[in-house]
Design a protein around this motif. Structure first.
Motif, short mmCIF file in Angstrom:
data_model
loop_
_atom_site.label_atom_id
_atom_site.label_comp_id
_atom_site.label_asym_id
_atom_site.label_seq_id
_atom_site.Cartn_x
_atom_site.Cartn_y
_atom_site.Cartn_z
N LEU A 26 -89.38 -19.73 34.17
CA LEU A 26 -89.19 -20.01 32.74
C LEU A 26 -88.44 -21.32 32.55
N THR B 241 -93.19 -11.06 30.28
CA THR B 241 -91.90 -11.32 30.94
C THR B 241 -91.88 -10.75 32.35
N LEU C 227 -81.84 -17.62 29.44
CA LEU C 227 -82.92 -17.07 30.25
C LEU C 227 -82.67 -15.62 30.65
N ILE D 85 -93.17 -20.14 25.48
CA ILE D 85 -92.30 -21.27 25.81
C ILE D 85 -92.84 -22.52 25.13
N GLU E 293 -86.79 -16.11 36.11
CA GLU E 293 -85.91 -17.06 35.42
C GLU E 293 -86.23 -18.49 35.82
N SER F 178 -92.90 -12.90 35.22
CA SER F 178 -92.30 -14.22 35.39
C SER F 178 -90.91 -14.07 35.99
#
Lengths: 379, 510
Positions: free
Chosen positions: B232, B224, B200, B212, B229, B227
């Motif tokens: 995700l 990205t 991650l 994902i 970690e 978002s």
């Protein structure tokens, strides 16, 4: 092959599928082999009918089948023990001959002025079996030590040892054990040491019980005992075995001893049950056909018994066919080889499925199940 | 954004019994680094292999720059401008860089081409910062350079879309950073880049967008920078996970396993371990960090005497185990969880029950030497229940278990033996996040029970999370041992690359 074979995601393990493909292979081998009868003007169906009728439905023929199957069963058991331990031994011809020579010697010494003197049969047979197990065990054990201690290639050494054994027997029958007369063979063994016949009117001798007892022992030891577990682990994965505290070298040597002993028992039953003397050319490839039987039986004792009996029956039937109908027995040997070939090839079906693109009409791709509803999480 | 460089729509790929890709949509733009994230078996490899022509999709559509393309073989993919760097490099070890790069290309005459190719490789490596000497032989190159050769190979073939499968698995943190710089540069030049990964923090640091996947479906595709970690991880696993483990501080116990001046050679008889000294104490996890192939596996095998020790000593409590058999190691309560689960740790062709007794099978034999099946089954069932192995059928073939469940069995088998010390090698390699959690928990609970644990791992995150002390191995030597409190990724990373943090040089024990 592209387009016809499609790789499976994982190999098929189901016993039924394996059994079915094996039966199919045998059937196909018979089918293709059947074509060979046509130049002789013979009907393949009738020829096969006669073949199996002789070896399995007549009393006399069945006796012969058992006689032929006995050494095959023993050799195949030896193969199972050796190969399952990862010891690729091919020296069963040699073991058989050494066992035969040992049994001959013990038998010839079981006479009034011999080394052992006259013995009651049960004691004699135990003595002979022990002696054969020891000599055969040592014979194969030598190769085992080469492998287990020094990492020598057992395939080559064991094949070479076969020739040594052949010449040892030639030496014995033309020298120390030679009977008076022109032929290079040992004297006839004393009748009291023959394995008794047990089916009225047949040549079936009680060596078959020795073989069946060995089946039981191998089954239990290999599949149910601690030693067997160590042997199988060694064969499956020597690294894991070492990791599990198993002494891989010593287990391989042990397997070699056991395999050699079983191979020698095959020689013992041949000498004490069939030939009743030691002679050159005794083995006729039994030591190799036994390996084939073990492989066809998927290295399982029960499978090996079935394969041995099938092979023996075909050999007996082939002889009868040649005698009675004048059809060459070699056709049956071709069929036997085809069976091996097809069964080995059928393994492909465990890893691949067949698809026939030319038969399939183009269809619209079937609709996959609806995509599950997934809500994005967060922003 | 305008039309994407590559767009895959409604890709379906079935394997017997599973749908590996279920209506998958995937797009990559020129100029972006796109991360493809998912657990093992989520379908990311399948998707990439479809794009690269190694699998045929059952239905769906792939278009490149708006035009539909049919990709049946890798050759089609290369022609369409798609290139892939596999996790295992596809290089001929005995060939030079330039030979490897031109290999497999349609060429007219070899000799004339090589000179020209050499020139082009020099140009390419200069423009993209991929430093490689075209005449070096592959087997003499470090892993990082081999990876650069793989990337050059793609650029040489004028690939526009570069797919990299787990590109950082074999790299040090510094090499990883350099790779990311190259990828960034390539993206700026207008290439489209896909990295397949499960790490991650790498995604956060390098990618522009992330797709994902879970259970064969695309769960989400997002920018990205929008978002985190945690988000995700949650999307990937489908539930909340915390990969931060809490590790209580414990006083170090008495020394258990003493390794002194150990020398070991590898399979090619080259020196692999040269003079290692480590003392492992009760109640600690000593992490051994290092890039794969620096002697870790040889060390682990030698500790159990699965590999011959040239010189040195291994002592457990006060017993000298240096040249004793592996069985005696077991008896002296030293346990080993090997990295190669499928080939060393387990018997793939046998049942779970037959696997869990390996090493202690002597205890399950009756006086006649027959195995006590009832006792074995009882033990196997207990292990399966305690470590939550699925399926719980003890007759299930070990070879069909997932990596995580197999690892639970191998770890459980050793834990049930109640050893004093463990050598645990790459315990979570290739495992799902869920399984990683479970394995980590078990390792820490053994530590808390006062066991001594030597944890060998190439995953720095794992080392940092679990260890009380961290030793770094480089070319068969220990570069230094650092207390967990003093450790940072940078410091460990430098040591992994063979550089001593000279100024401070803390606690370097040689």
């Amino acid at each position: 092959m592209k387009g016809v074979l499609k790789k499976r995601l994982e190999p098929v393990e189901s016993v039924w599928v394996i059994a079915a493909t094996t039966c199919l292979s045998i059937f196909l081998a018979l089918l293709f082999g059947g074509l060979l009868f046509i130049p002789f003007g013979a009907n393949p169906m009738e020829a096969y009918g006669a073949l199996f009728a002789e070896s399995f439905t007549t009393w006399r023929g069945f006796g012969f089948t058992l006689v032929k199957a006995t050494p095959l069963i023993l050799i195949s058991l030896g193969t199972i023990v050796a190969w399952r331990t990862g010891f690729g031994y091919l020296g069963f011809e040699g073991c058989l001959l050494i066992g035969a020579a040992t049994a001959t010697w013990v038998s010839l010494e079981t006479v009034p002025n011999g080394l052992f003197g006259p013995l009651p049969f049960p004691i004699f047979i135990l003595l002979a079996i022990t002696a054969a197990l020891v000599t055969g065990g040592i014979w194969a054990g030598i190769v085992g030590v080469f492998r287990g201690r020094f990492g020598g290639n057992e395939v080559i050494t064991s094949l070479m040892m076969n020739y040594v054994a052949i010449f040892v027997v030639q030496y014995l029958v033309s020298g120390p054990l030679r009977a008076p007369g022109d032929l290079p063979q040992s004297p006839r063994l004393p009748r009291e040491t023959w394995l008794p016949y047990f089916l009225e009117g047949t040549r079936a001798h009680s060596g078959v019980f020795i073989a069946l007892a060995c089946v039981l022992v191998v089954w239990i030891v290999l599949l149910k005992s601690k030693i067997g577990y160590e042997l199988i682990v060694t064969g499956l994965n020597p690294k894991a075995a070492r990791f599990g505290g198993i002494n891989v070298g010593s287990r391989q040597i042990m397997a070699a001893f056991a395999a050699g002993g079983l191979g020698a028992l095959a020689g013992l039953v041949e000498v004490l049950g069939v030939h009743h003397r030691l002679l050159d050319g005794l083995s006729e490839g039994t030591g190799f056909i036994g390996i084939v039987a073990a492989l066809l039986g998927k290295l399982h004792p029960l499978g090996a018994v079935i394969a041995s009996i099938l092979y023996a029956g075909m050999a007996v039937g082939a002889d009868a066919m040649q005698r009675k109908a004048g059809l060459p027995a070699s056709i049956i040997f071709i069929v036997q080889s085809l069976i091996v070939l097809f069964i080995l090839a059928s393994d492909l079906l465990r890893y691949y499925t067949l698809k026939f693109p030319f038969f399939r009409t183009p269809t619209t791709p079937s609709v996959p199940p609806e995509k599950p509803e997934v809500k994005p999480i967060g922003t | 954004m305008s039309s994407p460089y590559l767009s895959a729509q409604k890709i379906v790929k079935r394997f017997p019994g599973v749908i590996a890709n279920n209506q998958v949509d995937f797009t990559v733009n020129r100029g972006e680094i796109h991360a493809l994230l998912g657990e093992n078996g989520a379908g990311k490899s399948t998707l990439m292999q479809i794009l690269y022509g190694m699998y045929q999709m059952d239905s769906g559509k792939i278009s490149i720059e708006g035009k539909q393309r049919h990709i049946h073989t890798s050759k089609d993919a290369i022609k369409a401008g798609i290139g892939m760097v596999h996790q295992e490099f596809m290089l001929v070890r005995r060939f030079s860089v330039v030979e490897n790069i031109v290999l497999g290309m349609d060429s007219d005459g070899i000799t004339g081409n090589l000179t020209r190719a050499r020139e082009r490789i020099r140009d390419l490596s200069k423009t993209h910062g991929l430093h490689v000497d075209p005449d070096q032989v592959i087997e003499h190159l470090p892993v990082g350079a081999q990876q650069r050769v793989e990337i050059l190979k793609l650029l040489f073939r004028e690939a526009q879309l570069l797919i990299l499968d787990e590109p950082t698995a074999v790299l040090t943190p510094q090499e990883t950073a350099a790779l990311f710089q190259v990828l960034r540069h390539l993206a700026e030049q207008g290439h489209a880049i896909v990295i397949v990964t499960h790490k991650l923090h790498e995604i956060m640091s390098v990618s522009d967008r992330v797709t994902i996947m879970r259970d064969g479906c695309v769960v989400s595709a997002l920018e990205t920078r929008n978002s985190s970690e945690n988000q995700l991880a949650k999307l990937m696993v489908g539930r909340d996970v915390s990969l931060r483990v809490t590790r209580s501080v414990r006083p170090r116990g008495k020394p258990i396993l003493k390794i002194s001046d150990l020398h070991v050679t590898d399979d090619r008889n080259q020196k692999a371990v040269t003079g290692i000294d480590i003392t492992l104490h009760a109640g600690e996890v000593l992490g051994l960090a290092g890039v794969d192939g620096n002697g870790q596996s040889e060390l682990a095998q030698a500790l159990l005497n699965l590999r011959a020790i040239q010189s040195g000593q291994v002592k457990m409590a006060d017993v000298d185990l240096t040249h004793r058999s592996p069985a005696e190691h077991h008896r002296n309560r030293l346990a080993y969880v090997p990295a190669d689960r499928r080939h060393v740790g387990a018997l793939m062709g046998l049942s779970i029950a037959r696997n869990v007794i390996l090493g202690s099978h002597g205890k399950y034999a009756s006086q006649f030497g027959l195995l006590d099946e009832k006792k074995i089954n009882r033990f196997a069932k207990e292990l399966v229940r305690r470590f939550d192995v699925r399926p719980s059928d003890v007759d299930y073939m070990a070879g069909k278990l997932s990596g995580g469940n197999l690892q639970k069995i191998l770890l459980g088998r050793e834990i049930m033996r109640d050893p004093l010390a463990y050598v645990i090698e790459q315990p979570t390699r290739g495992l799902d996040v869920g399984a990683v959690e479970a394995v980590w928990r078990e390792i820490l609970s053994e530590r808390d029970a006062g066991k001594a644990i030597l944890l060998i791992s190439a995953e720095l995150e794992e080392i940092l999370n679990l260890s009380d002390r961290i030793a770094v191995i480089y070319e068969g030597r220990i570069m230094g041992i650092v207390e967990a409190g003093d450790a940072s990724i940078e410091k460990i990373g430098l040591m992994m690359a063979g550089v001593l943090p000279d100024s401070e040089a803390p606690e370097i024990r040689r």
